[in-house]
Design a protein around this motif. Sequence first.
Motif: not given
Length: 87
Positions: A44-69
Motif C-alpha cells: 500500500d504505497p503512500q503516494p506523494t500528494v500535491p498541496d491544496w492549491p495545486q491539487f484543486l487546479r489539477g482537479c479543475i484541469r481534469y474536469r475541463e479535459s472531460l468536457d473536451k473528451q
Amino acid sequence: MTREQLIAEVRRLRAGIREHRDRTGHELCWHHPKLWGLLPEKSDPQPTVPDWPQFLRGCIRYRESLDKQLPSAPCSMEEYEEERPQR
C-alpha cells in the motif's frame, strides 16, 4: 474462456491495477487501497500528494479535459459524500 485466456486476462488486469497503484502526484487521481489489496503482493504505497492549491487546479484541469473528451457525458449535481462503513 480457456485456461490460458483466463490467465492472460488476470495478468492484464493486475498490470493495470499496478500501473494505477504506482502513480503519484497529479497522475494519481484516486487512492484505492481496497483495489490494490486484490493483488497477490501486499503493498500500500503512500503516494506523494500535491498541496491544496495545486491539487484543486489539477482537479479543475481534469474536469475541463472531460468536457473536451466526453462532451455528451451525463452530468450530475450530486454532492460528494464520505463512504459509509459496510455493515
